[in-house]
Design an enzyme around this catalytic site. Structure first.
Site, mmCIF file in Angstrom:
data_model
loop_
_atom_site.group_PDB
_atom_site.id
_atom_site.type_symbol
_atom_site.label_atom_id
_atom_site.label_comp_id
_atom_site.label_asym_id
_atom_site.label_seq_id
_atom_site.Cartn_x
_atom_site.Cartn_y
_atom_site.Cartn_z
ATOM 1 N N THR A 76 0.827 -1.208 0.000
ATOM 2 C CA THR A 76 0.000 0.000 0.000
ATOM 3 C C THR A 76 0.860 1.256 0.000
ATOM 4 O OG1 THR A 76 -0.104 -0.456 2.359
ATOM 5 C CG2 THR A 76 -2.085 -0.891 1.092
ATOM 6 N N PHE A 120 -8.415 4.635 3.076
ATOM 7 C CA PHE A 120 -7.963 3.855 4.228
ATOM 8 C C PHE A 120 -9.084 3.009 4.822
ATOM 9 C CE2 PHE A 120 -4.733 7.255 4.149
ATOM 10 C CZ PHE A 120 -3.586 6.473 4.177
ATOM 11 N N CYS A 148 -7.993 1.582 8.385
ATOM 12 C CA CYS A 148 -6.568 1.264 8.483
ATOM 13 C C CYS A 148 -5.977 1.748 9.809
ATOM 14 C CB CYS A 148 -5.839 1.932 7.325
ATOM 15 S SG CYS A 148 -4.091 1.602 7.342
HETATM 16 C C1 HEM Z 1 -0.934 4.268 2.076
HETATM 17 C C2 HEM Z 1 -0.846 3.186 2.788
HETATM 18 C C3 HEM Z 1 -2.033 2.371 3.241
HETATM 19 C C4 HEM Z 1 -3.279 2.250 2.691
HETATM 20 C C5 HEM Z 1 -3.811 2.946 1.430
HETATM 21 C C6 HEM Z 1 -4.027 1.333 3.511
HETATM 22 C C7 HEM Z 1 -5.351 0.986 3.290
HETATM 23 C C8 HEM Z 1 -6.074 0.170 4.132
HETATM 24 C C9 HEM Z 1 -7.443 -0.189 3.924
HETATM 25 C C10 HEM Z 1 -8.292 0.273 2.739
HETATM 26 C C11 HEM Z 1 -7.820 -0.986 4.927
HETATM 27 C C12 HEM Z 1 -9.191 -1.616 5.110
HETATM 28 C C13 HEM Z 1 -9.226 -2.921 4.381
HETATM 29 C C14 HEM Z 1 -10.553 -3.608 4.453
HETATM 30 O O1 HEM Z 1 -11.566 -2.986 4.798
HETATM 31 O O2 HEM Z 1 -10.563 -4.790 4.123
HETATM 32 C C15 HEM Z 1 -6.676 -1.159 5.783
HETATM 33 C C16 HEM Z 1 -6.659 -1.903 6.914
HETATM 34 C C17 HEM Z 1 -5.533 -2.171 7.647
HETATM 35 N N1 HEM Z 1 -4.291 -1.636 7.449
HETATM 36 FE FE1 HEM Z 1 -3.779 -0.287 6.110
HETATM 37 N N2 HEM Z 1 -3.217 0.910 4.519
HETATM 38 C C18 HEM Z 1 -1.997 1.508 4.393
HETATM 39 C C19 HEM Z 1 -0.888 1.352 5.194
HETATM 40 C C20 HEM Z 1 -0.832 0.498 6.289
HETATM 41 C C21 HEM Z 1 0.313 0.317 7.129
HETATM 42 C C22 HEM Z 1 1.655 1.027 6.941
HETATM 43 C C23 HEM Z 1 -0.030 -0.628 8.058
HETATM 44 C C24 HEM Z 1 0.804 -1.192 9.172
HETATM 45 C C25 HEM Z 1 1.742 -0.572 9.750
HETATM 46 C C26 HEM Z 1 -1.400 -0.999 7.798
HETATM 47 C C27 HEM Z 1 -2.104 -1.913 8.548
HETATM 48 C C28 HEM Z 1 -3.448 -2.170 8.386
HETATM 49 C C29 HEM Z 1 -4.175 -3.091 9.229
HETATM 50 C C30 HEM Z 1 -3.605 -3.883 10.376
HETATM 51 C C31 HEM Z 1 -5.495 -3.086 8.773
HETATM 52 C C32 HEM Z 1 -6.657 -3.857 9.360
HETATM 53 C C33 HEM Z 1 -7.322 -3.010 10.402
HETATM 54 C C34 HEM Z 1 -8.465 -3.720 11.085
HETATM 55 O O3 HEM Z 1 -9.324 -4.261 10.379
HETATM 56 O O4 HEM Z 1 -8.482 -3.695 12.290
HETATM 57 N N3 HEM Z 1 -1.856 -0.295 6.729
HETATM 58 N N4 HEM Z 1 -5.624 -0.432 5.282
#
Ligand code: HEM
Ligand SMILES: Cc1cc2nc3c(=O)[nH]c(=O)nc-3n(C[C@H](O)[C@H](O)[C@H](O)COP(=O)(O)OP(=O)(O)OC[C@H]3O[C@@H](n4cnc5c(N)ncnc54)[C@H](O)[C@@H]3O)c2cc1C
Ligand SMILES: NC(=O)c1ccc[n+]([C@@H]2O[C@H](COP(=O)([O-])OP(=O)(O)OC[C@H]3O[C@@H](n4cnc5c(N)ncnc54)[C@H](OP(=O)(O)O)[C@@H]3O)[C@@H](O)[C@H]2O)c1
Ligand SMILES: Cc1cc2nc3c(=O)[nH]c(=O)nc-3n(C[C@H](O)[C@H](O)[C@H](O)COP(=O)(O)O)c2cc1C
Length: 1065
Positions: free
Chosen positions: A269, A396, A403
């Site tokens: 991402t 996000f 996220c």
């Molecule tokens: C520009 C960078 C990023 C984007 C665009 C992004 C986007 C997203 C999106 C759209 C989701 C929701 C997914 C869903 O609904 O199925 C998500 C969840 C998540 N992201 Fe990110 N993410 C980014 C960076 C990161 C980083 C750097 C980390 C870790 C350090 C991370 C960890 C997570 C985690 C653990 C979830 C699950 C949260 C939960 O359901 O409790 N993401 N992210």
């Protein structure tokens, strides 16, 4: 349920349902395309599941209601879950481990903790910067690969104190390799159609990768447990944190799950975000400049600190806008808690998946306006961003399942942008590159390469010091200096240095630049640099001549000169470029009257205003009335070289008209033929002739695009052609070359020809050079020297002087002259050096991606007419080449985006359309109509559209008559035809048809019609005159100013808003 409206769905197939609708390599292409066709909601039936895809802001706003909809890991997430179980990303909301981890980790991702990770993020970003600095300015950087290394190394260091050291090894760390394969397979598994035994090998690898991931993470965890540390990283937070709700710690297996989860969720991402952000900045020089200026103003040249991170509003806007138009996660999945009506009418069942297609919703014109698809960071500055409607920007994710890593990614991306913009200038490695996508779990640009040169004359070791926060010794005393080595240097030549820079889309100015570079050594110069203008963004050399050769496109710079122009436009003061010595040569076309030679003139004046010294007067060529090579040569001989001789004390003599003599050519005839090994991109699927026997030929060709290319109706396809065989044969015959002869070219000068390799002569003559360009005066002087026959000498001398107009008017080529004067004994090397390199031709794509996203069709006129020179036929290079292609043939092609305005309006439901075309000019409109027909077939209601089409006679060259009749029946278009050679026709030319339908045209105009015009330049002019006439009548009726000048200004002012034209001869 009452009020229910069926959700549209495409026609499906037994067993596999709609699986065939999805592009296997690039499913997002299909999802978007289906949204274009079916609108804001549609349903797909895939093996074992039903998927409802939503893509408008209003639907997504509703789906963000967590009381009605929740995330349930299905599809690829379910497969990833096999490796990381109930880790945060793949857990179900009700699972206890999700709640514990969420509550324990929220503070660890809070602002204070993330600030604490700044130094380690800086460490990894600095490694990236150093790597690029050491590469030097000419190394093509694989952008997504290097940003992936950045994101992975940063995550591993900040989450668990582990160093993958990706920048120091060429091999991927086994963990990283296993993760990549695991994610790819997780994406493939949901779409399996064969019995499970069929996938035994894939399954074994999948489980083995999971084992590698878990073992590595377990080892890191055990190591930390055995050697506790006070590092403030995520691992410490997980080990020590206590869930405030249950009082529990995270279990070891949950920690392992989440360690891997962070790497999975955070690396692609963030690297996608950075890659897309740099792509967009490179394509939008104004935004690039503003972002860099902000870094320069806020941070300056000193060390970057964590305090700077919140003081870069423009960079923040760039990142937000990138996430809007290029969301790395393009779609996420939800489920309805119970049966519900979406928008009060679409029934959604709890057993189906809802796809939240944010990539499309982010471009909803209802929120972002008609220019929603365009990258404009200004709309994402804090103030407008905060005023966006709720849930209009969701990169996000949403709510509780949004996220957790957002602040982490934000700081990392802001820091990387700041370090890179502070210290480097970037250019696209291939200035013609347009975005191609690669899809795994996320989206990334495919094949995106850029080059990085250090700013301010920095060296790599000075950069190292700066990044380490140490003082650095001042840059080169010249102030503005060149960075690093040069892209093209003449070896072994002494002489004064000279820089040659060009701005060129279709190769004319580039080949002029090559010409001057080849000539330089004969004039006492050596080329220190030959490159495109953008490589000089922010830095022009001093103390040596800088020659700039450039074209203009719709008044804008060519693709590879936009950053340079943006830079010089921003220069303030009269001394910024003091010491720079320059001259400019411009190529243009007089038909672009308002912007004729705009860019060369602008560069010439801006450089002078900024204190640079003009060493020779601006030279200009008009390809509309003459030939660029000829005009260029006159300027070189009459102005440029004499001025240089005066200034630098070099020779201005044409010391050697046979300048190509230093191209040494060895001809051999190998006994066995060698097969060509061309790497071809596009594949011909079918071809057909559209015109009746006896009419000038127009053809239709269908081509499979290279797998990573996407297009929009209205875009172009650039085709790199091969010379017609009869013309190559003429050249072979004239030089007495057997068909199997090979040529090895050696040259110590810059050459666009392949050197030091043996190639078939017909390959060189066919694929590398233009054989039918008019001869220049210098070419003819070369022929004079190469003959002993006095009569021939006299005749040629006359042609090079008082009769030269004849050469131009009849487009007499060097080959024509060689045939006419057999006594001329010209070495092959000299002949080759006289010819310009082969250039691409562009064709409007005549299909729509809604018909087929991976195929395009072209509609072209075959140029085949008795040659004006009187010697044989003139065969258009590209049109003859394409006409010769057969299904199964391959050819070199590339999609080139057309002007943003030359596409169907975003709001197709409410914006009427008028298209005006003659002959092959119908090409883009066939694509438009095909697109509208697909939308109508999918159940959408569109505003009306009319096509005014001009051809000669019904049933003869009435292109696509049957198809258009079908589309007319379906309501996709109304066609009004003009027949120029049918005496009984109602209208003769399209302009007559427009005037005849004046009332309807005016009515459409009042209701916001968007007009499109395509055809030859003459047709464009006729249409313009007709529209002005209609406008004049209307102005008169309303008692307004109807002067020609006023109307002309009015019409120009509406270009690319109310109308767009694509005209060319
Ligand atoms: C520009 C960078 C990023 C984007 C665009 C992004 C986007 C997203 C999106 C759209 C989701 C929701 C997914 C869903 O609904 O199925 C998500 C969840 C998540 N992201 Fe990110 N993410 C980014 C960076 C990161 C980083 C750097 C980390 C870790 C350090 C991370 C960890 C997570 C985690 C653990 C979830 C699950 C949260 C939960 O359901 O409790 N993401 N992210
Ligand atoms: C943006 C854009 C989109 C385009 N889209 C299309 C399209 O959809 N369909 C289409 O058919 N074309 C289209 N064109 C035009 C196309 O790119 C080519 O220019 C056209 O096909 C001719 O190329 P060629 O290589 O066959 O001819 P070339 O080999 O390039 O020959 C053309 C040159 O020969 C000269 N010439 C013409 N007749 C003679 C003669 N009898 N004797 C000597 N010289 C002569 C012309 O003045 C011209 O300079 C488009 C052009 C542009 C810029
Ligand atoms: N995107 C683009 O820029 C683009 C896309 C496609 C094609 N093109 C270009 O468009 C041109 C079309 O050529 P073609 O061979 O297809 O056309 P064509 O067959 O020669 O002509 C088509 C029709 O246009 C008529 N016409 C000629 N001059 C006109 C004028 N000034 N005003 C109105 N109508 C006129 C012709 O009438 P007559 O009977 O009097 O000849 C004929 O009826 C080519 O130059 C092609 O390269 C450009
Ligand atoms: C779509 C298009 C737009 C153009 N716009 C302009 C223009 O605004 N001003 C101008 O002088 N020439 C214009 N031209 C003419 C080009 O500058 C000319 O064809 C030049 O030879 C292109 O050089 P290149 O092959 O190095 O890119 C345009 C050409 C095309 C195809």
């Amino acid at each position: 349920m009452s009020g229910e409206v069926p959700i549209p769905e495409p026609p499906g197939l037994p067993l596999i349902g709609h699986l065939a609708e999805l592009d296997r390599e690039l499913p997002i292409r299909s999802f978007i395309s289906l949204a274009d066709k079916y609108g804001e909601i549609y349903r797909l039936r895939l093996p074992g599941r039903s998927l409802v895809v939503c893509s408008s802001h209003r639907l997504i706003d509703e789906l963000c209601d967590e009381k009605r909809f929740l995330k349930v890991p299905k599809g690829a997430l379910h497969e990833i879950r096999q490796g990381v179980h109930d880790g945060l990303f793949t857990a179900r909301l009700e699972e206890p481990n999700w709640g514990i981890a969420h509550r324990v980790l929220m503070p660890a991702f809070g602002p204070v903790s993330i600030r604490g990770m700044f130094d380690e993020m800086h460490d990894i970003s600095s490694q990236l910067a150093m790597k690029w600095a050491r590469y030097g300015p000419h190394h093509p950087i694989e952008v997504p690969d290097d940003f992936t290394r950045l994101a992975l190394d940063t995550l591993a260091l900040c989450s668990m104190g582990y160093r993958f050291n990706s920048y120091y090894t060429s091999e991927l760390h086994p963990f990283v390799a296993a993760m990549g394969d695991f994610l790819t397979e997780s994406g493939n598994r949901p779409n399996r159609t064969m019995p499970s035994w069929f996938y035994r090998k894939e399954d074994a690898k999948y489980w083995q990768d999971i084992e590698t991931l878990r073992t590595t993470a377990d080892e890191v965890l055990q190591e930390r447990k055995n050697h506790p540390s006070d590092r403030k990283d995520l691992l410490t937070a997980m080990l020590k944190g206590v869930d405030p709700k249950t009082g529990q710690h995270m279990s070891d297996s949950s920690i392992t799950d989440n360690l891997i989860t962070f790497l999975i969720a955070g690396h692609e991402t963030t690297s996608g975000l950075l890659s897309f952000a740099f792509y967009e900045l490179l394509k939008h020089p104004e935004a690039y400049r503003k972002a860099q200026q902000e870094v320069d103003m806020v941070i300056g040249k000193g060390p970057i600190t964590v305090e700077h991170m919140s003081k870069l509003p423009y960079i923040a806007a760039v990142l937000r806008e990138t996430l809007r138009v290029d969301s790395p996660i393009s779609q996420y999945a939800l489920t309805a808690k119970e049966e519900t009506l979406l928008a009060g009418k679409y029934l959604i069942r709890p057993d189906e998946t809802i796809g939240v297609l944010i990539k499309k919703a982010h471009c909803d014109p209802a929120v972002f306006g008609a220019d929603a698809e365009q990258f404009k960071p200004e709309r994402m500055l804090d103030e407008p961003f905060n005023k966006l409607p709720k849930n209009a920007w969701k990169p996000f994710g949403n709510g509780l399942r949004g996220c957790i890593g957002r602040p982490f990614a934000w700081q990392e991306a802001t820091l990387a942008m700041a370090i890179l913009l502070q210290n480097f200038n970037f250019v696209l490695d291939d200035p013609g590159y347009s975005l191609a996508l690669k899809q795994t779990l996320t989206l990334k640009p495919r094949g995106f390469r850029m080059r990085a040169s250090l700013r301010d004359g920095l060296t790599a070791s000075q950069l190292e010091n700066r990044l380490a926060g140490k003082e650095i010794s001042p840059a080169s005393p010249q102030g503005i200096v060149r960075n690093g080595s040069n892209s093209a240097t003449t070896n072994g030549h002494s002489g004064k240095p000279m820089t040659v820079l060009y701005g060129s889309n279709s190769g004319t100015c580039e080949s002029l630049a090559q010409r001057i570079a080849s000539e330089a050594s004969h004039r006492g110069f050596r080329i220190s640099r030959l490159d495109h203008l953008d490589t000089a963004n922010g830095s022009l050399p001093k103390g040596e001549p800088v020659v700039i050769i450039t074209a203009s496109y719709e008044g804008q710079p060519p693709d590879n000169a936009a950053h340079f122009v943006s830079w010089i436009e921003s220069l303030k003061g009269e001394t910024a470029l003091e010491g720079v010595q320059y001259t400019v040569f411009g190529v243009g076309h007089r038909e672009w009257a308002q912007t004729f030679h705009r860019i060369p003139k602008l560069i010439d004046s801006k450089l002078s205003e900024a204190g640079a010294t003009r060493i020779a007067d601006l030279g200009l060529a008009d390809v509309g009335s003459g030939d660029a090579f000829v005009d260029f040569e006159s300027w070189e001989d009459g102005v440029f070289w004499p001025a240089l001789a005066k200034q630098y004390g070099t020779s201005s003599d044409e010391s050697d008209v046979l300048q190509g003599a230093s191209l040494k050519v060895t001809v051999t005839s190998p006994r066995s033929s060698t097969l060509r090994q061309d790497v071809m991109d596009g594949l011909v699927v079918s071809t057909r002739t559209l015109t009746a026997e006896g009419e000038p030929v127009k053809k239709h060709i269908e081509i499979t695009l290279p797998s990573d290319q996407t297009y929009r109706a209205g875009d172009y396809l650039a085709v790199l052609p091969i010379n017609p065989k009869p013309v190559v044969e003429r050249a072979m015959r004239r030089f007495h070359l057997p068909w199997d002869s090979h040529v090895t070219i050696s040259s110590d000068e810059i050459s666009y020809l392949p050197t030091n390799t043996s190639l078939p002569a017909h390959n060189i003559l066919g694929a590398y050079v233009e054989l039918s360009q008019p001869a220049t005066k210098r070419n003819i002087a070369g022929l004079v020297e190469a003959t002993k026959d006095q009569d021939a000498k006299e005749a040629l001398k006359k042609l090079a002087s008082e009769s030269y107009e004849e050469v131009l008017a009849k487009r007499i080529s060097v080959l024509d002259l060689l045939e006419k004067y057999p006594s001329v004994d010209l070495p092959l090397g000299v002949f080759l050096s006289m010819l310009p390199p082969m250039r691409v031709r562009q064709y409007s794509i005549s299909s729509s991606p809604l018909w087929n996203p991976s195929h395009v069709t072209l509609t072209f006129s075959l140029l085949e007419a008795p040659s004006k020179s009187g010697q044989g036929m003139h065969l258009g290079v590209a049109s003859t080449y394409m006409a010769s292609l057969q299904p199964g043939d391959t050819l070199h092609v590339a999609v080139r985006p057309s002007h943003a305005a030359f596409h169907l309006p975003q709001d197709v439901e409410n914006t009427p359309v008028i298209c005006v075309a003659a002959g092959a000019g119908i090409a883009p409109f066939r694509g438009f109509v095909q697109e509208r027909a697909a939308m109508i077939a999918a159940g959408r209601k569109l505003a009306p559209a009319t096509l005014f089409f001009g051809c000669r006679r019904p049933g003869r060259d009435d292109l696509y008559a049957e198809e258009l009749a079908e589309w007319e029946k379906e309501g996709a278009i109304r066609v009004v035809r003009a027949y120029s050679r049918d005496p009984g026709a109602k209208y003769r030319y399209v302009q007559d048809a427009l005037l005849g339908e004046e009332e309807a045209v005016l009515e459409a105009w009042r209701t916001g019609v968007k007009m499109f015009i395509c055809g030859s330049r003459a047709v464009g002019d006729s249409v313009r005159a007709a529209v002005m006439r209609i406008a004049r009548e209307e102005a008169r009726r309303e008692g307004k100013d109807d002067s020609d000048e006023h109307l002309s200004e009015w019409w120009e002012g509406l270009r690319n808003t109310r109308y767009a034209s694509d005209v060319f001869d």
